[in-house]
Design a protein around this motif. Structure first.
Motif, PDB file in Angstrom:
ATOM      1  N   ARG A  67       0.827  -1.231   0.000  1.00 51.43           N
ATOM      2  CA  ARG A  67       0.000   0.000   0.000  1.00 51.43           C
ATOM      3  C   ARG A  67       0.851   1.266   0.000  1.00 51.43           C
ATOM      4  NH1 ARG A  67      -5.037  -1.376   3.618  1.00 51.43           N
ATOM      5  NH2 ARG A  67      -4.910   0.851   4.006  1.00 51.43           N
ATOM      6  N   GLN A  68       1.976   1.182   0.639  1.00 50.17           N
ATOM      7  CA  GLN A  68       2.902   2.334   0.700  1.00 50.17           C
ATOM      8  C   GLN A  68       4.262   1.795   1.112  1.00 50.17           C
ATOM      9  OE1 GLN A  68       1.692   6.142   2.438  1.00 50.17           O
ATOM     10  NE2 GLN A  68       3.433   5.992   3.824  1.00 50.17           N
ATOM     11  N   LEU A  69       5.312   2.467   0.679  1.00 48.38           N
ATOM     12  CA  LEU A  69       6.640   2.029   1.104  1.00 48.38           C
ATOM     13  C   LEU A  69       7.540   3.218   1.386  1.00 48.38           C
ATOM     14  CD1 LEU A  69       8.799   2.469  -1.414  1.00 48.38           C
ATOM     15  CD2 LEU A  69       7.612   0.492  -2.332  1.00 48.38           C
ATOM     16  N   THR A  70       8.497   2.971   2.249  1.00 54.15           N
ATOM     17  CA  THR A  70       9.593   3.918   2.468  1.00 54.15           C
ATOM     18  C   THR A  70      10.885   3.178   2.188  1.00 54.15           C
ATOM     19  OG1 THR A  70       8.359   5.194   4.098  1.00 54.15           O
ATOM     20  CG2 THR A  70      10.763   5.392   4.153  1.00 54.15           C
ATOM     21  N   LEU A  71      11.670   3.745   1.265  1.00 53.23           N
ATOM     22  CA  LEU A  71      12.875   3.073   0.799  1.00 53.23           C
ATOM     23  C   LEU A  71      14.074   4.005   0.993  1.00 53.23           C
ATOM     24  CD1 LEU A  71      13.160   1.023  -2.477  1.00 53.23           C
ATOM     25  CD2 LEU A  71      14.862   2.762  -1.978  1.00 53.23           C
ATOM     26  N   THR A  72      15.114   3.472   1.601  1.00 56.66           N
ATOM     27  CA  THR A  72      16.372   4.211   1.769  1.00 56.66           C
ATOM     28  C   THR A  72      17.461   3.508   0.980  1.00 56.66           C
ATOM     29  OG1 THR A  72      15.801   5.024   3.964  1.00 56.66           O
ATOM     30  CG2 THR A  72      18.145   4.912   3.444  1.00 56.66           C
ATOM     31  N   LEU A  73      18.204   4.293   0.202  1.00 58.67           N
ATOM     32  CA  LEU A  73      19.322   3.742  -0.562  1.00 58.67           C
ATOM     33  C   LEU A  73      20.572   4.516  -0.164  1.00 58.67           C
ATOM     34  CD1 LEU A  73      20.004   1.674  -2.781  1.00 58.67           C
ATOM     35  CD2 LEU A  73      19.580   3.475  -4.462  1.00 58.67           C
ATOM     36  N   ARG A  74      21.570   3.788   0.313  1.00 60.10           N
ATOM     37  CA  ARG A  74      22.816   4.409   0.762  1.00 60.10           C
ATOM     38  C   ARG A  74      23.980   3.984  -0.127  1.00 60.10           C
ATOM     39  NH1 ARG A  74      20.285   2.776   5.476  1.00 60.10           N
ATOM     40  NH2 ARG A  74      21.374   0.778   5.420  1.00 60.10           N
ATOM     41  N   LYS A  75      24.919   4.940  -0.298  1.00 62.12           N
ATOM     42  CA  LYS A  75      26.155   4.663  -1.035  1.00 62.12           C
ATOM     43  C   LYS A  75      27.287   4.920  -0.039  1.00 62.12           C
ATOM     44  CE  LYS A  75      28.072   5.975  -5.566  1.00 62.12           C
ATOM     45  NZ  LYS A  75      27.952   6.931  -6.687  1.00 62.12           N
ATOM     46  N   PRO A  76      27.639   3.910   0.752  1.00 62.81           N
ATOM     47  CA  PRO A  76      28.452   4.170   1.947  1.00 62.81           C
ATOM     48  C   PRO A  76      29.881   4.610   1.677  1.00 62.81           C
ATOM     49  CG  PRO A  76      28.072   1.819   1.660  1.00 62.81           C
ATOM     50  CD  PRO A  76      27.207   2.511   0.660  1.00 62.81           C
ATOM     51  N   ASP A  77      30.405   4.293   0.505  1.00 66.18           N
ATOM     52  CA  ASP A  77      31.808   4.633   0.231  1.00 66.18           C
ATOM     53  C   ASP A  77      31.957   5.899  -0.613  1.00 66.18           C
ATOM     54  OD1 ASP A  77      32.472   2.300   1.605  1.00 66.18           O
ATOM     55  OD2 ASP A  77      32.365   1.090  -0.216  1.00 66.18           O
ATOM     56  N   ALA A  78      30.858   6.626  -0.858  1.00 70.16           N
ATOM     57  CA  ALA A  78      30.913   7.759  -1.791  1.00 70.16           C
ATOM     58  C   ALA A  78      31.641   8.969  -1.214  1.00 70.16           C
ATOM     59  CB  ALA A  78      29.490   8.162  -2.204  1.00 70.16           C
ATOM     60  N   VAL A  79      31.445   9.242   0.054  1.00 69.17           N
ATOM     61  CA  VAL A  79      32.065  10.419   0.684  1.00 69.17           C
ATOM     62  C   VAL A  79      32.900   9.910   1.864  1.00 69.17           C
ATOM     63  CG1 VAL A  79      31.628  12.590   1.903  1.00 69.17           C
ATOM     64  CG2 VAL A  79      30.155  11.920  -0.022  1.00 69.17           C
ATOM     65  N   PRO A  80      34.224   9.879   1.695  1.00 66.03           N
ATOM     66  CA  PRO A  80      35.067   9.260   2.723  1.00 66.03           C
ATOM     67  C   PRO A  80      34.877   9.845   4.126  1.00 66.03           C
ATOM     68  CG  PRO A  80      36.330   9.654   0.734  1.00 66.03           C
ATOM     69  CD  PRO A  80      34.984  10.292   0.505  1.00 66.03           C
ATOM     70  N   ALA A  81      34.555  11.119   4.211  1.00 67.28           N
ATOM     71  CA  ALA A  81      34.414  11.744   5.536  1.00 67.28           C
ATOM     72  C   ALA A  81      33.058  11.459   6.186  1.00 67.28           C
ATOM     73  CB  ALA A  81      34.620  13.256   5.412  1.00 67.28           C
ATOM     74  N   ALA A  82      32.157  10.856   5.436  1.00 66.65           N
ATOM     75  CA  ALA A  82      30.820  10.540   5.982  1.00 66.65           C
ATOM     76  C   ALA A  82      30.672   9.036   6.132  1.00 66.65           C
ATOM     77  CB  ALA A  82      29.733  11.070   5.043  1.00 66.65           C
ATOM     78  N   SER A  83      29.944   8.604   7.144  1.00 64.04           N
ATOM     79  CA  SER A  83      29.755   7.153   7.282  1.00 64.04           C
ATOM     80  C   SER A  83      28.838   6.637   6.183  1.00 64.04           C
ATOM     81  CB  SER A  83      29.212   6.794   8.665  1.00 64.04           C
ATOM     82  OG  SER A  83      27.978   7.407   8.874  1.00 64.04           O
ATOM     83  N   SER A  84      27.936   7.489   5.687  1.00 62.49           N
ATOM     84  CA  SER A  84      27.129   7.111   4.537  1.00 62.49           C
ATOM     85  C   SER A  84      26.435   8.338   3.961  1.00 62.49           C
ATOM     86  CB  SER A  84      26.082   6.066   4.941  1.00 62.49           C
ATOM     87  OG  SER A  84      25.655   5.346   3.807  1.00 62.49           O
ATOM     88  N   VAL A  85      25.971   8.207   2.725  1.00 62.18           N
ATOM     89  CA  VAL A  85      25.135   9.225   2.076  1.00 62.18           C
ATOM     90  C   VAL A  85      24.033   8.478   1.340  1.00 62.18           C
ATOM     91  CG1 VAL A  85      26.974  10.939   1.793  1.00 62.18           C
ATOM     92  CG2 VAL A  85      26.617   9.228   0.003  1.00 62.18           C
ATOM     93  N   GLY A  86      22.939   9.175   1.071  1.00 59.86           N
ATOM     94  CA  GLY A  86      21.879   8.475   0.356  1.00 59.86           C
ATOM     95  C   GLY A  86      20.582   9.243   0.301  1.00 59.86           C
ATOM     96  N   VAL A  87      19.529   8.515  -0.072  1.00 64.14           N
ATOM     97  CA  VAL A  87      18.203   9.117  -0.172  1.00 64.14           C
ATOM     98  C   VAL A  87      17.188   8.217   0.533  1.00 64.14           C
ATOM     99  CG1 VAL A  87      18.629  10.278  -2.383  1.00 64.14           C
ATOM    100  CG2 VAL A  87      17.683   7.972  -2.384  1.00 64.14           C
ATOM    101  N   THR A  88      16.134   8.857   1.025  1.00 65.43           N
ATOM    102  CA  THR A  88      14.969   8.135   1.560  1.00 65.43           C
ATOM    103  C   THR A  88      13.727   8.680   0.879  1.00 65.43           C
ATOM    104  OG1 THR A  88      15.994   7.765   3.725  1.00 65.43           O
ATOM    105  CG2 THR A  88      13.597   7.639   3.622  1.00 65.43           C
TER     106      THR A  88
END
Ligand SMILES: Nc1nc2c(c(=O)[nH]1)N=C([C@H](O)[C@@H](O)CO)CN2
Length: 123
Positions: A91-112
């Motif tokens: 009926r509805q979903l929430t999806l998070t996609l992370r690219k953990p190695d994209a920004v070395p200074a961040a533990s992860s980046v992504g979208v929800t």
């Protein structure tokens, strides 16, 4: 009704990225998805066919992600949300996609993103 079936930290390699150097490689992605559905029919019947099979959905998500290169994680997230709503009883979903190695200074980046099933009504 607010039952949810979820998949957390589904991890796989895929072709993803806007830059030339990213076009020929595979990079790690991590995916979470929370899907609203009514679990009562499956709870009563104990029938896998009556619910969302998280194993089958995980396989489908990885297969789609690996089938072709996507430039933006936004594009892949949107396409994955669309296919889940089209192919499964969600009926509805929430999806998070992370690219953990994209920004070395961040533990992860992504979208929800959160997307409801849009029911088409004939005019
Ligand atoms: N909002 C986004 N920003 C960026 C993306 C993206 O997909 N969405 N992608 C990149 C590059 O591919 C980067 O991950 C390479 O390290 C940059 N910003």
């Amino acid at each position: 009704m607010a039952d949810r079936i979820f998949i957390t930290n589904l991890t796989f390699l895929a072709g993803i990225g806007v830059f030339e150097w990213e076009k020929g490689i595979q990079q790690k992605l991590e995916l979470d998805v929370e899907m609203l559905t009514d679990i009562r029919p499956a709870a009563l019947s104990q029938d896998l066919q009556a619910t969302l099979d998280y194993a089958a959905i995980s396989q489908r998500l990885v297969a789609y992600s690996q089938a072709q290169h996507h430039d933006l994680i936004e594009t892949l997230a949107e396409n994955l949300a669309t296919l889940l709503l089209e192919e499964f009883n969600i009926r509805q979903l929430t999806l998070t996609l992370r690219k953990p190695d994209a920004v070395p200074a961040a533990s992860s980046v992504g979208v929800t993103i959160t997307r409801p099933l849009e029911v088409k009504v004939d005019a």
